[in-house]
Design a protein around this motif. Structure first.
Motif, PDB file in Angstrom:
ATOM      1  N   ASP A 195       0.846  -1.198   0.000  1.00 43.26           N
ATOM      2  CA  ASP A 195       0.000   0.000   0.000  1.00 43.26           C
ATOM      3  C   ASP A 195       0.882   1.248   0.000  1.00 43.26           C
ATOM      4  O   ASP A 195       1.887   1.305   0.708  1.00 43.26           O
ATOM      5  CB  ASP A 195      -0.899   0.015   1.241  1.00 43.26           C
ATOM      6  N   ASN A 196       0.491   2.213  -0.767  1.00 38.26           N
ATOM      7  CA  ASN A 196       1.199   3.502  -0.837  1.00 38.26           C
ATOM      8  C   ASN A 196       2.693   3.347  -1.119  1.00 38.26           C
ATOM      9  O   ASN A 196       3.516   4.090  -0.610  1.00 38.26           O
ATOM     10  CB  ASN A 196       0.996   4.303   0.447  1.00 38.26           C
ATOM     11  N   TYR A 197       3.063   2.335  -1.914  1.00 39.93           N
ATOM     12  CA  TYR A 197       4.482   2.081  -2.151  1.00 39.93           C
ATOM     13  C   TYR A 197       5.184   3.286  -2.770  1.00 39.93           C
ATOM     14  O   TYR A 197       6.371   3.508  -2.532  1.00 39.93           O
ATOM     15  CB  TYR A 197       4.686   0.827  -3.009  1.00 39.93           C
ATOM     16  N   ARG A 198       4.463   4.102  -3.520  1.00 41.47           N
ATOM     17  CA  ARG A 198       5.084   5.268  -4.158  1.00 41.47           C
ATOM     18  C   ARG A 198       5.546   6.308  -3.132  1.00 41.47           C
ATOM     19  O   ARG A 198       6.453   7.082  -3.404  1.00 41.47           O
ATOM     20  CB  ARG A 198       4.132   5.913  -5.153  1.00 41.47           C
ATOM     21  N   ALA A 199       4.924   6.304  -1.967  1.00 38.35           N
ATOM     22  CA  ALA A 199       5.300   7.256  -0.927  1.00 38.35           C
ATOM     23  C   ALA A 199       6.469   6.752  -0.083  1.00 38.35           C
ATOM     24  O   ALA A 199       6.988   7.477   0.752  1.00 38.35           O
ATOM     25  CB  ALA A 199       4.102   7.547  -0.028  1.00 38.35           C
ATOM     26  N   LEU A 200       6.884   5.506  -0.301  1.00 40.71           N
ATOM     27  CA  LEU A 200       7.949   4.913   0.504  1.00 40.71           C
ATOM     28  C   LEU A 200       9.283   4.991  -0.225  1.00 40.71           C
ATOM     29  O   LEU A 200       9.371   4.720  -1.421  1.00 40.71           O
ATOM     30  CB  LEU A 200       7.611   3.449   0.808  1.00 40.71           C
ATOM     31  N   ASP A 201      10.314   5.343   0.528  1.00 40.40           N
ATOM     32  CA  ASP A 201      11.643   5.389  -0.086  1.00 40.40           C
ATOM     33  C   ASP A 201      12.238   3.978  -0.120  1.00 40.40           C
ATOM     34  O   ASP A 201      11.616   3.004   0.329  1.00 40.40           O
ATOM     35  CB  ASP A 201      12.562   6.385   0.629  1.00 40.40           C
ATOM     36  N   LYS A 202      13.436   3.891  -0.651  1.00 45.13           N
ATOM     37  CA  LYS A 202      14.090   2.586  -0.833  1.00 45.13           C
ATOM     38  C   LYS A 202      14.199   1.820   0.486  1.00 45.13           C
ATOM     39  O   LYS A 202      13.900   0.636   0.549  1.00 45.13           O
ATOM     40  CB  LYS A 202      15.476   2.819  -1.444  1.00 45.13           C
ATOM     41  N   GLN A 203      14.618   2.490   1.561  1.00 44.66           N
ATOM     42  CA  GLN A 203      14.789   1.841   2.861  1.00 44.66           C
ATOM     43  C   GLN A 203      13.450   1.363   3.422  1.00 44.66           C
ATOM     44  O   GLN A 203      13.364   0.275   3.989  1.00 44.66           O
ATOM     45  CB  GLN A 203      15.464   2.795   3.849  1.00 44.66           C
ATOM     46  N   GLU A 204      12.409   2.170   3.274  1.00 43.36           N
ATOM     47  CA  GLU A 204      11.096   1.786   3.785  1.00 43.36           C
ATOM     48  C   GLU A 204      10.545   0.584   3.017  1.00 43.36           C
ATOM     49  O   GLU A 204       9.957  -0.320   3.620  1.00 43.36           O
ATOM     50  CB  GLU A 204      10.133   2.975   3.688  1.00 43.36           C
ATOM     51  N   LEU A 205      10.740   0.553   1.705  1.00 41.57           N
ATOM     52  CA  LEU A 205      10.298  -0.598   0.923  1.00 41.57           C
ATOM     53  C   LEU A 205      11.096  -1.844   1.291  1.00 41.57           C
ATOM     54  O   LEU A 205      10.549  -2.937   1.394  1.00 41.57           O
ATOM     55  CB  LEU A 205      10.424  -0.313  -0.576  1.00 41.57           C
ATOM     56  N   ASN A 206      12.382  -1.661   1.514  1.00 39.64           N
ATOM     57  CA  ASN A 206      13.235  -2.778   1.919  1.00 39.64           C
ATOM     58  C   ASN A 206      12.777  -3.310   3.273  1.00 39.64           C
ATOM     59  O   ASN A 206      12.690  -4.522   3.482  1.00 39.64           O
ATOM     60  CB  ASN A 206      14.691  -2.323   1.964  1.00 39.64           C
ATOM     61  N   SER A 207      12.453  -2.424   4.181  1.00 41.64           N
ATOM     62  CA  SER A 207      11.960  -2.825   5.503  1.00 41.64           C
ATOM     63  C   SER A 207      10.621  -3.555   5.374  1.00 41.64           C
ATOM     64  O   SER A 207      10.396  -4.574   6.043  1.00 41.64           O
ATOM     65  CB  SER A 207      11.804  -1.589   6.384  1.00 41.64           C
ATOM     66  N   TRP A 208       9.732  -3.063   4.524  1.00 38.30           N
ATOM     67  CA  TRP A 208       8.452  -3.732   4.287  1.00 38.30           C
ATOM     68  C   TRP A 208       8.681  -5.168   3.823  1.00 38.30           C
ATOM     69  O   TRP A 208       8.066  -6.094   4.333  1.00 38.30           O
ATOM     70  CB  TRP A 208       7.632  -2.959   3.247  1.00 38.30           C
ATOM     71  N   ALA A 209       9.579  -5.336   2.864  1.00 38.00           N
ATOM     72  CA  ALA A 209       9.867  -6.668   2.323  1.00 38.00           C
ATOM     73  C   ALA A 209      10.478  -7.573   3.390  1.00 38.00           C
ATOM     74  O   ALA A 209      10.177  -8.762   3.456  1.00 38.00           O
ATOM     75  CB  ALA A 209      10.792  -6.564   1.115  1.00 38.00           C
ATOM     76  N   ALA A 210      11.330  -7.014   4.244  1.00 40.19           N
ATOM     77  CA  ALA A 210      12.019  -7.800   5.273  1.00 40.19           C
ATOM     78  C   ALA A 210      11.089  -8.234   6.404  1.00 40.19           C
ATOM     79  O   ALA A 210      11.354  -9.234   7.074  1.00 40.19           O
ATOM     80  CB  ALA A 210      13.186  -7.004   5.842  1.00 40.19           C
ATOM     81  N   ASN A 211      10.019  -7.502   6.620  1.00 39.84           N
ATOM     82  CA  ASN A 211       9.134  -7.777   7.759  1.00 39.84           C
ATOM     83  C   ASN A 211       7.896  -8.593   7.399  1.00 39.84           C
ATOM     84  O   ASN A 211       6.975  -8.698   8.204  1.00 39.84           O
ATOM     85  CB  ASN A 211       8.716  -6.458   8.420  1.00 39.84           C
ATOM     86  N   ARG A 212       7.876  -9.188   6.244  1.00 38.84           N
ATOM     87  CA  ARG A 212       6.750 -10.031   5.829  1.00 38.84           C
ATOM     88  C   ARG A 212       6.905 -11.427   6.406  1.00 38.84           C
ATOM     89  O   ARG A 212       7.999 -11.842   6.772  1.00 38.84           O
ATOM     90  CB  ARG A 212       6.705 -10.110   4.300  1.00 38.84           C
ATOM     91  N   ASP A 213       5.798 -12.161   6.480  1.00 34.00           N
ATOM     92  CA  ASP A 213       5.855 -13.541   6.965  1.00 34.00           C
ATOM     93  C   ASP A 213       6.717 -14.407   6.062  1.00 34.00           C
ATOM     94  O   ASP A 213       7.450 -15.272   6.521  1.00 34.00           O
ATOM     95  CB  ASP A 213       4.452 -14.146   7.060  1.00 34.00           C
ATOM     96  N   LEU A 214       6.593 -14.191   4.749  1.00 28.86           N
ATOM     97  CA  LEU A 214       7.396 -14.921   3.760  1.00 28.86           C
ATOM     98  C   LEU A 214       8.402 -13.977   3.140  1.00 28.86           C
ATOM     99  O   LEU A 214       8.075 -12.844   2.817  1.00 28.86           O
ATOM    100  CB  LEU A 214       6.503 -15.443   2.619  1.00 28.86           C
ATOM    101  N   SER A 215       9.612 -14.455   2.966  1.00 25.62           N
ATOM    102  CA  SER A 215      10.580 -13.639   2.232  1.00 25.62           C
ATOM    103  C   SER A 215      10.175 -13.644   0.763  1.00 25.62           C
ATOM    104  O   SER A 215       9.378 -14.477   0.313  1.00 25.62           O
ATOM    105  CB  SER A 215      11.991 -14.208   2.392  1.00 25.62           C
TER     106      SER A 215
END
Length: 150
Positions: free
Chosen positions: A100-120
């Motif tokens: 959600d709102n991925y366009r508002a997230l910078d590279k680090q925030e998107l990386n953090s989103w990906a890292a904090n998911r149940d599945l890699s």
């Protein structure tokens, strides 16, 4: 008579190859992200390197899910169009998979989103590869053994 048998055998081999090719999803591009439409899609929707990574990831997931859908339809005896999916991509469906709102997230925030998911991302890809493979094997569109999905 021998010539007729050889010719018949050759025709059967060609027919078998054609049938196998009907259940193939390859495109002959050097990259699975080939095609001008994808380049344009990526330029329009990826605002940083992690967004590029996620768009490519979800493009792959969409393609695997589409392969499973096609094989399941084939298994039910419904029309199933095998072959290259590059020109048949549903870019809206791919964008819907993005955070959600991925366009508002910078590279680090998107990386953090990906890292904090149940599945890699890797586990999600492997799971969808196995689901797609199993759907095609069950439908008789691909030879092989069923794989464990976890």
């Amino acid at each position: 008579m021998l010539k007729k048998l050889i010719l018949a055998g050759s025709l059967m081999a060609i027919a078998g190859t054609a049938q196998a090719a009907d259940t193939y999803f390859g495109c002959g591009h050097a990259s699975k992200y080939g095609g001008d439409a994808y380049k344009s899609f990526e330029q329009k929707h990826a605002h940083n390197a992690m967004a590029v990574t996620l768009l490519r990831h979800y493009t792959g997931i969409w393609q695997l899910q589409e392969q499973a859908r096609i094989c399941e339809a084939y298994g039910r005896g419904e029309p199933a169009e095998f072959g290259c999916l590059i020109e048949r991509r549903d870019y809206e469906a791919i964008l819907a998979m993005m955070p959600d709102n991925y366009r508002a997230l910078d590279k680090q925030e998107l990386n953090s989103w990906a890292a904090n998911r149940d599945l890699s991302l890797t586990q999600e890809t492997r799971k969808n590869i196995n689901i797609s493979h199993n759907a095609c094997v069950k439908a008789g569109a691909r030879k092989g053994k069923l794989r464990e999905v976890n």
